[in-house]
Design an enzyme around this catalytic site. Structure first.
Site, mmCIF file in Angstrom:
data_model
loop_
_atom_site.group_PDB
_atom_site.id
_atom_site.type_symbol
_atom_site.label_atom_id
_atom_site.label_comp_id
_atom_site.label_asym_id
_atom_site.label_seq_id
_atom_site.Cartn_x
_atom_site.Cartn_y
_atom_site.Cartn_z
ATOM 1 N N ASP A 249 0.929 -1.086 0.207
ATOM 2 C CA ASP A 249 0.376 -0.315 -0.183
ATOM 3 C C ASP A 249 0.623 1.402 0.069
ATOM 4 O O ASP A 249 2.310 0.872 0.454
ATOM 5 C CB ASP A 249 -1.088 0.028 0.951
ATOM 6 C CG ASP A 249 -1.582 1.727 1.049
ATOM 7 O OD1 ASP A 249 -2.491 1.595 0.145
ATOM 8 O OD2 ASP A 249 -1.549 1.907 2.526
ATOM 9 N N ASP A 251 -0.213 4.877 0.795
ATOM 10 C CA ASP A 251 -0.486 5.821 1.783
ATOM 11 C C ASP A 251 -1.071 5.800 3.419
ATOM 12 O O ASP A 251 -1.236 5.105 3.410
ATOM 13 C CB ASP A 251 -2.068 7.139 1.744
ATOM 14 C CG ASP A 251 -1.642 7.641 0.020
ATOM 15 O OD1 ASP A 251 -0.660 8.271 0.376
ATOM 16 O OD2 ASP A 251 -2.717 7.848 -0.437
#
Length: 406
Positions: A249, A251
């Site tokens: 991922d 953010d």
């Protein structure tokens, strides 16, 4: 922005030990796993940001020129430039390099076209290590082997290569020259005009002057110079070049999540995130980013802003000797304000569309792959495609990667 990286590949040798197999075809252009061997080299380099390739051709150079210099289909597939430089007569590896001088950048990667050493090339090219002299002219990628009877030894004193020794008559372990080099072009100016060998004439002199650095790496290696190894490559190269993947991922995992991060000046790396990516590169993992970007659907920014930010991230990583292999982002959200993007989709995590797209494109080793992110949706997406998925704590990416690699 990412700098343009150049690789020169030596493909001029005759390959006499392969007999009739190279009667009309240069050794690096022999078919291996559905394509010329040299194309496997270029495809592997392309992952690391190399977009300029110079093929130094000699034996059967017409074959090389016709295949890669004239509107090459492969160059288009590679999204790179391929230039063929033909030596006017047999000049040896040193002479071929000097002949190509005007086509080469100030610093560039040089490789033998009949072998593959699969390691993190950016570590060799980008990272100045503490204690290394500044006046080096050549960095050499070294490989530890059980038997050096085909290659000879390299002697290393700290970071300096001090000597190249002859092949031992009996099997003996040691460090060998893998045939992968990061060169300063000013080294070429010291090569005398006329035929000469890098290995026999140029490198020993540089080593005696203390201007050759050696770095030892681990990774798959094969040289197709003898029939047995050519057949082994044909049987197993595609399998040996497959890698596990780390799906990450963005953010909240790689950078602090300030809410719809899309500007370079707002992007703040999480401590250890860049180092975690480099650890994965060094360990032979493909590294992917899979990120929900609902801000596009909400009209806060557009896809171009995301692409610009990702290019900047690549430049930051490159300075460390690290890279991302591929990125997928989801621009959709059912509550968005952009009509065409305000929809349910199969790519927004925990849905698996982004991961499946990467799996279909790269064919990673699923049994060793994993997905890390700061939300349950990240972990669920990984588990749904059959890999290990975990929600990690903020700022823990480096520790998690270290643990998984152990």
């Amino acid at each position: 922005m990412k700098s343009v990286k150049q690789a020169a590949i030596l493909i001029g040798g005759r390959g006499t030990r392969l007999g009739s197999a190279v009667r009309i075809t240069p050794k690096p252009l022999l078919e291996v796993c559905g394509r010329p061997f040299v194309e496997h080299i270029m495809l592997n380099l392309r992952r690391f940001g190399f977009t300029e390739f110079v093929l130094l051709a000699g034996y059967q150079s017409k074959v090389v020129y016709e295949k890669y210099a004239l509107e090459s289909t492969f160059a288009q597939q590679l999204e790179a430039n391929i230039e063929v430089v033909v030596e006017p007569s047999p000049m040896g590896t040193g002479g071929a390099l000097r002949h190509a001088r005007e086509h080469l950048q100030d610093e560039f990667l040089l490789l033998n076209g009949d072998s593959i050493f699969d390691f993190n090339y950016l570590d060799l090219s980008n990272c100045q290590r503490e204690g290394e002299p500044d006046d080096w002219l050549c960095r050499v990628a070294l490989l530890a082997v059980e038997s050096a009877t085909r290659y000879g030894f390299v002697d290393l004193d700290g970071s300096l290569i001090t000597a190249f020794r002859e092949k031992p008559k009996l099997p003996q372990s040691g460090l060998i020259n893998s045939g992968v080099y990061w060169l300063k072009a000013q080294m070429i100016d010291a090569i005398e005009v006329g035929p000469c060998s890098l290995e026999q004439d140029v490198f020993p002199r540089l080593a005696s002057e203390g201007r050759m650095l050696g770095r030892t790496y681990k990774g798959f290696f094969i040289d197709i110079g003898i029939p047995e190894d050519l057949e082994a490559a044909r049987a197993n190269l595609s399998h040996n070049l497959r890698k596990p993947a780390a799906f990450l991922d963005r953010d909240g995992t790689l950078n602090h999540d300030g809410g719809y991060t899309h500007k370079i000046e707002e992007f703040k790396w999480i401590d250890g995130a860049k180092e975690a990516i480099k650890l994965l590169n060094d360990a032979g993992y493909l590294v992917f980013i899979v990120t929900n970007q609902a801000g596009i659907a909400r009209g806060y920014y557009d896809a171009a802003a995301v692409e610009t930010l990702h290019d900047w991230m690549a430049g930051e990583l490159c300075e460390l000797g690290a890279h991302i292999d591929d990125i997928r982002y989801c621009p959709h959200h059912p509550e968005g304000s952009v009509p065409s993007l305000s929809t349910e989709c199969d790519c927004r995590k925990p849905n698996t569309g982004m991961l499946i797209s990467l799996i279909e494109r790269w064919n990673p080793l699923m049994s060793e792959s994993f997905m890390l992110g700061d939300t349950d949706q990240d972990a669920e997406a990984g588990i749904a495609v059959g890999i290990y998925g975990k929600k990690i704590e903020p700022s823990s990416i480096l520790q998690e990667v270290e643990s998984l690699l152990e």
